[in-house]
Design a protein around this motif. Sequence first.
Motif, PDB file in Angstrom:
ATOM      1  N   LYS A   1      -6.683  -6.963  11.653  1.00  0.00           N
ATOM      2  CA  LYS A   1      -5.296  -6.573  11.380  1.00  0.00           C
ATOM      3  C   LYS A   1      -4.735  -5.771  12.562  1.00  0.00           C
ATOM      4  CE  LYS A   1      -4.414  -7.524   6.819  1.00  0.00           C
ATOM      5  NZ  LYS A   1      -5.289  -8.684   6.675  1.00  0.00           N
TER       6      LYS A   1
ATOM      7  N   GLU B   1      -4.312 -11.926   9.827  1.00  0.00           N
ATOM      8  CA  GLU B   1      -4.238 -10.862  10.835  1.00  0.00           C
ATOM      9  C   GLU B   1      -2.872 -10.793  11.507  1.00  0.00           C
ATOM     10  OE1 GLU B   1      -5.981 -13.532  11.050  1.00  0.00           O
ATOM     11  OE2 GLU B   1      -6.021 -14.380  13.065  1.00  0.00           O
TER      12      GLU B   1
ATOM     13  N   SER C   1     -13.940   1.248   5.763  1.00  0.00           N
ATOM     14  CA  SER C   1     -15.018   0.741   4.911  1.00  0.00           C
ATOM     15  C   SER C   1     -16.394   1.015   5.507  1.00  0.00           C
ATOM     16  CB  SER C   1     -14.845  -0.755   4.663  1.00  0.00           C
ATOM     17  OG  SER C   1     -13.825  -0.986   3.722  1.00  0.00           O
TER      18      SER C   1
ATOM     19  N   MET D   1      -9.637  -1.030   4.530  1.00  0.00           N
ATOM     20  CA  MET D   1     -10.533  -1.887   5.313  1.00  0.00           C
ATOM     21  C   MET D   1     -11.089  -1.148   6.522  1.00  0.00           C
ATOM     22  SD  MET D   1      -8.614  -5.542   5.408  1.00  0.00           S
ATOM     23  CE  MET D   1      -7.294  -5.736   4.261  1.00  0.00           C
ATOM     24  N   LEU D   2     -10.228  -0.446   7.236  1.00  0.00           N
ATOM     25  CA  LEU D   2     -10.661   0.187   8.481  1.00  0.00           C
ATOM     26  C   LEU D   2     -11.737   1.240   8.268  1.00  0.00           C
ATOM     27  CD1 LEU D   2      -7.334   0.508  10.476  1.00  0.00           C
ATOM     28  CD2 LEU D   2      -9.347  -0.825  11.109  1.00  0.00           C
TER      29      LEU D   2
ATOM     30  N   TYR E   1     -15.282  -5.990   5.596  1.00  0.00           N
ATOM     31  CA  TYR E   1     -13.946  -5.417   5.404  1.00  0.00           C
ATOM     32  C   TYR E   1     -13.494  -4.684   6.668  1.00  0.00           C
ATOM     33  CZ  TYR E   1     -14.192  -6.363   0.397  1.00  0.00           C
ATOM     34  OH  TYR E   1     -14.275  -6.977  -0.831  1.00  0.00           O
TER      35      TYR E   1
ATOM     36  N   SER F   1      -4.011  -0.885   2.122  1.00  0.00           N
ATOM     37  CA  SER F   1      -5.110  -1.855   2.160  1.00  0.00           C
ATOM     38  C   SER F   1      -5.724  -1.914   3.560  1.00  0.00           C
ATOM     39  CB  SER F   1      -4.625  -3.243   1.725  1.00  0.00           C
ATOM     40  OG  SER F   1      -3.760  -3.806   2.678  1.00  0.00           O
ATOM     41  N   VAL F   2      -4.902  -1.750   4.584  1.00  0.00           N
ATOM     42  CA  VAL F   2      -5.416  -1.738   5.958  1.00  0.00           C
ATOM     43  C   VAL F   2      -6.294  -0.493   6.165  1.00  0.00           C
ATOM     44  CG1 VAL F   2      -4.819  -1.727   8.398  1.00  0.00           C
ATOM     45  CG2 VAL F   2      -3.435  -3.034   6.801  1.00  0.00           C
ATOM     46  N   TYR F   3      -5.828   0.636   5.646  1.00  0.00           N
ATOM     47  CA  TYR F   3      -6.611   1.881   5.699  1.00  0.00           C
ATOM     48  C   TYR F   3      -7.952   1.687   4.995  1.00  0.00           C
ATOM     49  CZ  TYR F   3      -7.984   6.484   3.789  1.00  0.00           C
ATOM     50  OH  TYR F   3      -8.691   7.600   3.392  1.00  0.00           O
TER      51      TYR F   3
ATOM     52  N   GLY G   1     -10.235  -5.277   8.977  1.00  0.00           N
ATOM     53  CA  GLY G   1      -9.312  -4.238   9.416  1.00  0.00           C
ATOM     54  C   GLY G   1      -9.082  -4.289  10.926  1.00  0.00           C
TER      55      GLY G   1
END
Lengths: 325, 160
Positions: A182, B50, A245, A242-243, A175, A238-240, A179
């Motif tokens: 992304k 991405e 994790s 993942m980053l 994850y 969701s990005v938060y 991130g």
Amino acid sequence: MIRKLINSFSASFPFGKMAEYTRTDFPFFAAQFLVRVHYFYFLYCSIGLFSRWDFTIGPQTTIEFIPPLAWLSLVDFPTAITIIRVLFIVASLLASIVPQWRWVRILAFVSALEFVSLYFSVLLLDVDWYVWLLTSFMLIFLPGGWSNPVKLPSLARQKFLLVFWSCQTIVLLTYFMAGIGKLYGAFMQISAGQTNLFDPQAGALHIADRLVVTYDTSPFGTWVAGHYLLVWPFFLGSVYLMLFSLYVAFKPSLHRLWGVSLILFHISNYLTINIGFGAHILLNALLFILSPFALDISWKQTASEIPVFGYVFRYFFPKQGIHKG
Amino acid sequence: MKNLTSRYTGFKLLIAGLLISYFVIGLSTEIFLDGKEKNFPPFFSWFLFETVPNKNSKIEYTIRIVEYQGKTIEPPVFYEQAFGIIDNPGSPKSRSLIRTFAYALERKRDDESQRLRRLLEQIYMPGSIKYQVVSVRYDPIKRLTENEYTVKLLGEFTKN
């Protein structure tokens, strides 16, 4: 400075704290049970995932070379699919019965690798199953001697728990890498002056494009695409998720919260862009909702350690103790 | 005791090393295997979705079927919607192959496009079919909610 950092890292959870989790039986027995469930799922999937014997569709190895399937050119496809599936069934059954034997765990990993590679080549068994391959690989390193878990010495139990933790961490690592992807994509698109991650329509664009490209439908996809401001905070959230994790791997107080959050992330994907990732959901539930390291933790402890927002919580509740992790 | 402790330390280093290795190898697939980064299970960069689709003009490649078994199909039907003609129109593998084929066609890579055309027709296309390879330009949200898009023809082919 670096030595100090390494020493501090080595002294904290999990590398320096695992002995604390062997003072009671629960963490080890819980982890052992979850490892068995892991192989029960393999057994279920060996037959339940693709119950029909379909020899009509050939592998796509003429289009894309997949290393674990390099040997397919030596046999005809019906023979290959039979070998791979029977091997996976046998290995899963053995791993369900005697997961304590290392050679069985190695066989389970190899057979799962062939199974996943074959169906990735032929059908849609996408990266969803990669995490199960990763955990089954890490489980190879479980110590011996847990046939009789009651008599297992403390150091062996620590090793067992460390391997279990490594399964949690490798899943969280995937994850984290997502991130990073992304952020990398956002950097490239911002540099090119294109629509990017920070555009309020970003989440809606992902949903709309996915449904368009696949000519698919979902319960809420079209509605959400038309109300992009509602989905934007969740998309950034969701990005938060993942980053941070990988950070959570070292914070047992956050295991359950992150596990549930990741599951909700996948469920929301399923309801909007029709991507299920059911295998991820089950693995997250096994590894994190039932985390053996998340013992006796209050909601205030959890809240105080949430990345970034924990600082706000500690500002208003400065007296919250930090969990031993 | 000291031996056991040092072995446990070695074990911890092994676990840490494996995790770091996966991170490095996984990210490397994104750099060194562009377009094929998923083909080495379980190594993968996990770079999924991405990049955000361009809201003003996203381009996608697909196939439109214009004739099947001697009957003209008007308006032409997109491959992904050709139920009853194509066995598994939703197959992501076919979608990926079509995209690669169209890309080669657009860039006039004749050898590659001919090879991919043979593969596509052999594996995914029924007999007696005439089809167009097209690029579709659209705003994703407008296409989903209002079905707006424009089509550019890249090539027309027949499989007997």
